[in-house]
Design an enzyme around this catalytic site. Sequence first.
Site, mmCIF file in Angstrom:
data_model
loop_
_atom_site.group_PDB
_atom_site.id
_atom_site.type_symbol
_atom_site.label_atom_id
_atom_site.label_comp_id
_atom_site.label_asym_id
_atom_site.label_seq_id
_atom_site.Cartn_x
_atom_site.Cartn_y
_atom_site.Cartn_z
ATOM 1 N N GLU A 1 32.737 -97.078 -0.491
ATOM 2 C CA GLU A 1 33.315 -96.202 -1.509
ATOM 3 C C GLU A 1 33.700 -94.848 -0.925
ATOM 4 O O GLU A 1 34.671 -94.224 -1.357
ATOM 5 C CB GLU A 1 32.333 -96.027 -2.676
ATOM 6 C CG GLU A 1 31.953 -97.323 -3.385
ATOM 7 C CD GLU A 1 33.140 -98.137 -3.872
ATOM 8 O OE1 GLU A 1 34.224 -97.559 -4.105
ATOM 9 O OE2 GLU A 1 32.999 -99.376 -4.007
ATOM 10 N N HIS B 1 37.176 -94.997 0.343
ATOM 11 C CA HIS B 1 38.155 -94.747 -0.721
ATOM 12 C C HIS B 1 38.286 -93.249 -0.985
ATOM 13 O O HIS B 1 39.395 -92.728 -1.172
ATOM 14 C CB HIS B 1 37.718 -95.435 -2.019
ATOM 15 C CG HIS B 1 37.962 -96.901 -2.064
ATOM 16 N ND1 HIS B 1 39.202 -97.468 -1.811
ATOM 17 C CD2 HIS B 1 37.138 -97.938 -2.379
ATOM 18 C CE1 HIS B 1 39.123 -98.789 -1.959
ATOM 19 N NE2 HIS B 1 37.887 -99.098 -2.291
ATOM 20 N N HIS C 1 40.406 -91.496 1.414
ATOM 21 C CA HIS C 1 41.815 -91.815 1.167
ATOM 22 C C HIS C 1 42.390 -90.864 0.110
ATOM 23 O O HIS C 1 43.475 -90.290 0.287
ATOM 24 C CB HIS C 1 41.925 -93.260 0.708
ATOM 25 C CG HIS C 1 43.285 -93.856 0.903
ATOM 26 N ND1 HIS C 1 43.604 -95.135 0.542
ATOM 27 C CD2 HIS C 1 44.433 -93.347 1.414
ATOM 28 C CE1 HIS C 1 44.861 -95.398 0.826
ATOM 29 N NE2 HIS C 1 45.390 -94.322 1.360
#
Length: 600
Positions: free
Chosen positions: A394, A397, A400
């Site tokens: 996670e 992510h 990102h």
Amino acid sequence: GMLCAAENTSEMQALEEQIMPRMAAHADKIRLNGKLFERIKAVYDRRAALGLDAEQSRLLEKTYRSFVRAGALLDAERKARLKAINEELSLTAVKFGQNLLAENNNYALELASSDLDGIPATARDLAREKAEAMGRKGKYVFTLHKPSLIPFLTYSSKRELREQIYKAYLNRCNNGDEYDNKQLINDFIRLRTEKAHLLGYPSYAAYVVDDEMAGTTDAVYGLLEEIWTPALESAKGELAEMDTLLQKDIPGATFESWDWWYYAEKLRKQNYALDEEMLRPYFSLENVQGGIFYLANRLYGITFQPIVVPLYHPDAVAYEVLDADGSHLGVLYFDYFPRDGKSQGAWCGNYVEQTYKDGKRVAPVVSVVCNFTRPVRNTPALLTLDETETLFHEFGHALHFLFHDVKYRGLAEVEGDFVELPSQLMENWATEKEFLDLWAVHYETGEPMPAEIVDRIVAAQNYLAAYSNVRQLSFGLTDMAWHTITEPFEGDVEQFEVASMAPTQVLPVVPGTAMAPAFGHIFSGGYAAGYYGYKWAEVLEADAFSLFKEKGIFNREVSGSFRENILSKGGTEHPMELYVRFRGHKPETRALIEKMGLGK
């Protein structure tokens, strides 16, 4: 959507049922606005003469396609029907998710101390605390939340109790009561198939995949088959090893689904002298979070500072994220522990998306939400290796979102089968010896994880990789089976699932059960016809991490290139172009097959 998934209440549920259909209608009023689309089409038709740069051309192409895919070319009658479908789909998703939340919360396996043979102290303490919270002092309560369920399945020597709780988990929303989701599945497929036909596609999967990196359903099936073929036989071999242990305990017994975690752990101890409980003291939540912060600093130079900001729940914490030059990059929330108002699983999303306003970057506000083992009395939250890898995932992510530097908000999102690349790439560091040696210390003594344990973790990296791979592929296959249907479905959900998962079935089917009614990813979670994306992205990340392995897992040149060419770009270019610019060639499945130890 983010708040309802993380902290739902009866009031929020009532609001959700009102607001989500209105949100769907609002989106349709934009996408199906004829005059607005005329203006977009006028620009699109003149695109060759406008002198646009590459990013502007990409924005125009994606904007035009998004309107067309939303129904802008339909006549008035079909637009009206599409609006009705979208509103009904949004409400169906809300109901599906609310039913699943209720089912996750409603089950409780109440046991006496005599029923706890094999259960480790951490899981016992959590079960006792849960029982006390429910007013059942002197008892132990296990639930369907993963920090309770998985230790029970892994360690309980009471096979009949493992069967009982696993069947309850497998049969969520499939019990013929007010929370049953089977009719909602039929509604989803009917509505999604009709929507695809309205928009000129044979199936909903064809509609979804047309806008993804894969492009076609044939490409999806081709990838899944290429990976599952070498994995299936190996998975059967892994099962045979575990079955040998079962036969020693219960001669003549059939190996069942509820046996998998229990004998997988026994086999890991036998083959690697490794078990989850011996690792937990080195994976305190504070320690793991410190590890990922350290890694992000080594790779990208960024730092994290605790800040005081509004919190939607006392469990949540927040950090300001500073770039290497000290500038503000964004805000990152963490919300780690299970509770009744929170959905199962783990996810990352944003409350504020990175964009530009008046020439200035608007920083994102990102949230990582998990369901990890809670602290018990004076003991901090001690994670399993799987939970540790989940946090790395996670956090990938989150990076990102935080690193996005996209001029046009319409280019923020990436293709669905590309979005898991940064998260799955980050998981690799969780089992790298060179990295573990730097941060994995005992929460009480501060002593580093002994070298022999680190070596065992590294040696066990591919432990049961084939079965795990086949299991993930089975989810992708059943997702594609549901969404390649070309006509409305009113059949038997259980029978359909058995048929769709048969090619990858390793363990015996459990009669009278079905996972689809609880498959939130594909019915209420935005992964419809997209679950294959985990495996698609896994091919990318295995190939990408091989470059880190070649150049050094902390190599700033490689990480800088990954940030520049992948993490910062959003959807400004086709993902294959971005990937090739980073890696130097197109991704190859060979890297993943070798990573799983299936190269031979």
